[in-house]
Design a protein around this motif. Structure first.
Motif, PDB file in Angstrom:
ATOM      1  N   MET A   1       0.830  -1.145   0.000  1.00  0.00           N
ATOM      2  CA  MET A   1       0.000   0.000   0.000  1.00  0.00           C
ATOM      3  C   MET A   1       0.877   1.210   0.000  1.00  0.00           C
ATOM      4  O   MET A   1       2.070   1.110  -0.020  1.00  0.00           O
ATOM      5  CB  MET A   1      -0.871  -0.007   1.244  1.00  0.00           C
ATOM      6  CG  MET A   1      -0.040   0.065   2.471  1.00  0.00           C
ATOM      7  SD  MET A   1      -1.067  -0.344   3.790  1.00  0.00           S
ATOM      8  CE  MET A   1      -2.317   0.845   3.570  1.00  0.00           C
ATOM      9  N   GLU A   4       1.687   3.417   5.212  1.00  0.00           N
ATOM     10  CA  GLU A   4       0.841   3.334   6.388  1.00  0.00           C
ATOM     11  C   GLU A   4       1.382   4.310   7.405  1.00  0.00           C
ATOM     12  O   GLU A   4       2.571   4.567   7.466  1.00  0.00           O
ATOM     13  CB  GLU A   4       0.862   1.930   6.972  1.00  0.00           C
ATOM     14  CG  GLU A   4       0.062   0.949   6.176  1.00  0.00           C
ATOM     15  CD  GLU A   4      -1.414   0.977   6.496  1.00  0.00           C
ATOM     16  OE1 GLU A   4      -1.788   1.353   7.598  1.00  0.00           O
ATOM     17  OE2 GLU A   4      -2.190   0.622   5.646  1.00  0.00           O
ATOM     18  N   SER A 157      -3.940  -4.151  12.652  1.00  0.00           N
ATOM     19  CA  SER A 157      -4.114  -3.731  11.256  1.00  0.00           C
ATOM     20  C   SER A 157      -2.771  -3.419  10.609  1.00  0.00           C
ATOM     21  O   SER A 157      -2.541  -3.738   9.439  1.00  0.00           O
ATOM     22  CB  SER A 157      -5.029  -2.505  11.182  1.00  0.00           C
ATOM     23  OG  SER A 157      -4.367  -1.334  11.635  1.00  0.00           O
ATOM     24  N   THR A 161      -1.074  -5.336   7.469  1.00  0.00           N
ATOM     25  CA  THR A 161      -0.684  -4.556   6.295  1.00  0.00           C
ATOM     26  C   THR A 161       0.734  -4.893   5.868  1.00  0.00           C
ATOM     27  O   THR A 161       1.028  -5.024   4.672  1.00  0.00           O
ATOM     28  CB  THR A 161      -0.790  -3.060   6.605  1.00  0.00           C
ATOM     29  OG1 THR A 161      -2.149  -2.731   6.879  1.00  0.00           O
ATOM     30  CG2 THR A 161      -0.308  -2.226   5.436  1.00  0.00           C
ATOM     31  N   LYS A 162       1.625  -5.048   6.830  1.00  0.00           N
ATOM     32  CA  LYS A 162       3.026  -5.318   6.514  1.00  0.00           C
ATOM     33  C   LYS A 162       3.248  -6.710   5.929  1.00  0.00           C
ATOM     34  O   LYS A 162       4.329  -6.985   5.404  1.00  0.00           O
ATOM     35  CB  LYS A 162       3.889  -5.116   7.759  1.00  0.00           C
ATOM     36  CG  LYS A 162       3.974  -3.660   8.184  1.00  0.00           C
ATOM     37  CD  LYS A 162       5.044  -3.416   9.227  1.00  0.00           C
ATOM     38  CE  LYS A 162       5.164  -1.928   9.534  1.00  0.00           C
ATOM     39  NZ  LYS A 162       6.376  -1.596  10.288  1.00  0.00           N
ATOM     40  N   SER A 168      -4.364 -10.448   3.771  1.00  0.00           N
ATOM     41  CA  SER A 168      -4.040  -9.605   4.920  1.00  0.00           C
ATOM     42  C   SER A 168      -4.594  -8.190   4.746  1.00  0.00           C
ATOM     43  O   SER A 168      -5.091  -7.584   5.706  1.00  0.00           O
ATOM     44  CB  SER A 168      -2.520  -9.550   5.124  1.00  0.00           C
ATOM     45  OG  SER A 168      -2.010 -10.831   5.447  1.00  0.00           O
ATOM     46  N   PHE A 169      -4.519  -7.646   3.524  1.00  0.00           N
ATOM     47  CA  PHE A 169      -5.098  -6.337   3.269  1.00  0.00           C
ATOM     48  C   PHE A 169      -6.595  -6.352   3.584  1.00  0.00           C
ATOM     49  O   PHE A 169      -7.128  -5.432   4.206  1.00  0.00           O
ATOM     50  CB  PHE A 169      -4.887  -5.908   1.818  1.00  0.00           C
ATOM     51  CG  PHE A 169      -3.473  -5.538   1.475  1.00  0.00           C
ATOM     52  CD1 PHE A 169      -2.570  -5.154   2.448  1.00  0.00           C
ATOM     53  CD2 PHE A 169      -3.038  -5.561   0.159  1.00  0.00           C
ATOM     54  CE1 PHE A 169      -1.264  -4.795   2.125  1.00  0.00           C
ATOM     55  CE2 PHE A 169      -1.740  -5.214  -0.184  1.00  0.00           C
ATOM     56  CZ  PHE A 169      -0.851  -4.835   0.798  1.00  0.00           C
ATOM     57  N   ALA A 172      -7.173  -6.375   7.278  1.00  0.00           N
ATOM     58  CA  ALA A 172      -6.889  -5.064   7.867  1.00  0.00           C
ATOM     59  C   ALA A 172      -8.038  -4.094   7.601  1.00  0.00           C
ATOM     60  O   ALA A 172      -8.403  -3.291   8.472  1.00  0.00           O
ATOM     61  CB  ALA A 172      -5.578  -4.513   7.310  1.00  0.00           C
ATOM     62  N   ASN A 199      -5.897   5.374   6.332  1.00  0.00           N
ATOM     63  CA  ASN A 199      -5.220   4.086   6.197  1.00  0.00           C
ATOM     64  C   ASN A 199      -6.102   3.085   5.464  1.00  0.00           C
ATOM     65  O   ASN A 199      -5.618   2.259   4.679  1.00  0.00           O
ATOM     66  CB  ASN A 199      -4.837   3.559   7.572  1.00  0.00           C
ATOM     67  CG  ASN A 199      -3.632   4.276   8.140  1.00  0.00           C
ATOM     68  OD1 ASN A 199      -2.999   5.082   7.479  1.00  0.00           O
ATOM     69  ND2 ASN A 199      -3.303   3.970   9.381  1.00  0.00           N
ATOM     70  N   LYS A 200      -7.402   3.141   5.742  1.00  0.00           N
ATOM     71  CA  LYS A 200      -8.332   2.258   5.036  1.00  0.00           C
ATOM     72  C   LYS A 200      -8.351   2.584   3.542  1.00  0.00           C
ATOM     73  O   LYS A 200      -8.417   1.683   2.689  1.00  0.00           O
ATOM     74  CB  LYS A 200      -9.730   2.394   5.637  1.00  0.00           C
ATOM     75  CG  LYS A 200     -10.754   1.393   5.114  1.00  0.00           C
ATOM     76  CD  LYS A 200     -12.010   1.420   5.973  1.00  0.00           C
ATOM     77  CE  LYS A 200     -12.988   0.342   5.516  1.00  0.00           C
ATOM     78  NZ  LYS A 200     -13.819   0.779   4.378  1.00  0.00           N
ATOM     79  N   GLU A 202      -5.829   3.695   1.826  1.00  0.00           N
ATOM     80  CA  GLU A 202      -4.613   3.112   1.263  1.00  0.00           C
ATOM     81  C   GLU A 202      -4.797   1.629   0.981  1.00  0.00           C
ATOM     82  O   GLU A 202      -4.355   1.113  -0.054  1.00  0.00           O
ATOM     83  CB  GLU A 202      -3.450   3.312   2.240  1.00  0.00           C
ATOM     84  CG  GLU A 202      -2.973   4.742   2.375  1.00  0.00           C
ATOM     85  CD  GLU A 202      -2.137   5.185   1.186  1.00  0.00           C
ATOM     86  OE1 GLU A 202      -1.613   4.311   0.468  1.00  0.00           O
ATOM     87  OE2 GLU A 202      -2.002   6.394   0.985  1.00  0.00           O
ATOM     88  N   LEU A 203      -5.426   0.933   1.909  1.00  0.00           N
ATOM     89  CA  LEU A 203      -5.645  -0.507   1.732  1.00  0.00           C
ATOM     90  C   LEU A 203      -6.549  -0.777   0.537  1.00  0.00           C
ATOM     91  O   LEU A 203      -6.305  -1.700  -0.245  1.00  0.00           O
ATOM     92  CB  LEU A 203      -6.243  -1.100   3.008  1.00  0.00           C
ATOM     93  CG  LEU A 203      -5.261  -1.221   4.173  1.00  0.00           C
ATOM     94  CD1 LEU A 203      -5.997  -1.338   5.496  1.00  0.00           C
ATOM     95  CD2 LEU A 203      -4.338  -2.415   3.970  1.00  0.00           C
TER      96      LEU A 203
END
Length: 332
Positions: A1, A4, A157, A161-162, A168-169, A172, A199-200, A202-203
């Protein structure tokens, strides 16, 4: 992404909120004046350290002592031995009191802070992420009303993300939905809601869901007008084919940040790391530095980050290369 948003704390405080990201630039949020989630602001280590005479409390104290003695702001290899000894101590405490939530909390925070939070350039060890999630799950099961739960969910989250994979995305994103469901402008700082939304966004962009990403960026800006949101929104618009609007947003964003310093501030990370080049390329393009824009678009392409957005980067690159050729003086 994209980036974060996180904010590193000294390790002692980090065992309550190992990273407060809140990045996107998630996000993630990169400004030094971003707020921490409420429960971490008044944290005092003395309030959670085991002090009593029981074997359980001695085990907690032993784990705490290993952590405090072997850590500072910078993770170093020699700290790993301390971390392993702390894990054994906390696991012993958990065996002595299987229904106590505190050992689970400290185990999760230890795994997160030592093995996940500081890994910004590489994907953290998946086994360590699974261990942190296991202990966070058990903590929530044992203490569903614990006031630290929002911080725990936020860190989870970031850990997911990492891992930089689609599943995983998605997980999150689900966590941010929970956090937003627990939040309102009446009970939590609107800037924190802005961080969750940013952040959401970005995901969603990393999932290829650009409509959702753009919508969440705009909502985030309504709650807290932070410049890192403008970086992410500009990139999402460009990738959505809205090139003119993307560059308008980026130009506004760069007005007070011509060096794009917020993309490199402490607490901002990009997944994968090569994603950062796209943000920089678009910024340099708007600043009129075609040479640097070309270099950064090429760096993004060479990194292999986000294959779904490679064609757009190549399109931007071809356009700028043509512009460079036209601007070169013709030889006589």
């Amino acid at each position: 992404m994209g980036g974060e948003h996180t904010r590193d704390q000294p390790f002692v405080a980090a065992l309550v909120l190992a990273v407060a990201m809140l990045a996107a630039p998630i996000a993630a949020t990169a400004d030094g004046d971003e707020p921490l989630p409420p429960s971490s602001q008044d944290f005092s280590w003395d309030t959670v350290v085991g002090q009593g005479p029981s074997a359980y409390e001695r085990a907690l104290r032993e784990g705490d002592d290993h952590i405090v003695a072997g850590t500072d702001r910078t993770f170093r290899p020699e700290h790993q031995g301390r971390a392993r000894r702390a894990i054994r101590a906390y696991e012993h405490a958990a065996k002595l009191r299987p229904n106590a939530s505190e050992p689970q909390y400290r185990l999760a925070q230890l795994y997160y802070t030592f093995y996940i939070a500081n890994q910004d350039r590489f994907i953290p060890d998946r086994s360590k992420t699974r261990a942190a999630i296991k202990h966070w799950d058990r903590f929530e099961e044992l203490a569903p009303l614990d006031p630290r739960l929002p911080d725990v969910l936020f860190q989870r989250s970031l850990a997911l993300t990492k891992q930089a994979d689609t599943e995983s995305f998605g997980d999150a994103i689900g966590i941010y939905d929970r956090l937003l469901g627990m939040s309102s402008a009446d009970t939590i700082d609107p800037n924190t809601i802005s961080i969750y939304l940013g952040n959401k966004a970005e995901l969603h962009m990393m999932q290829g869901e650009l409509d959702e990403a753009i919508d969440h960026y705009n909502q985030a800006i309504e709650y807290g007008s932070r410049s890192w949101l403008g970086y992410g929104l500009a990139v999402a618009l460009d990738r959505d084919g809205q090139g003119v609007k993307a560059r308008q947003v980026m130009r506004i964003n760069l007005f007070n940040d011509k060096q794009m310093q917020r993309l490199s501030q402490e607490g901002t990370f990009f997944v994968p790391a090569g994603e950062k080049f796209y943000y920089q390329a678009l910024g340099y393009e708007v600043l009129g530095d075609v040479k640097k824009a070309v270099r950064h678009y090429r760096a993004f392409i060479d990194s292999g980050a986000h294959p779904r957005y490679q064609p757009r980067a190549r399109e931007n690159l071809r356009r700028l290369e043509k512009k460079r050729k036209r601007s070169k003086p013709k030889e006589r």
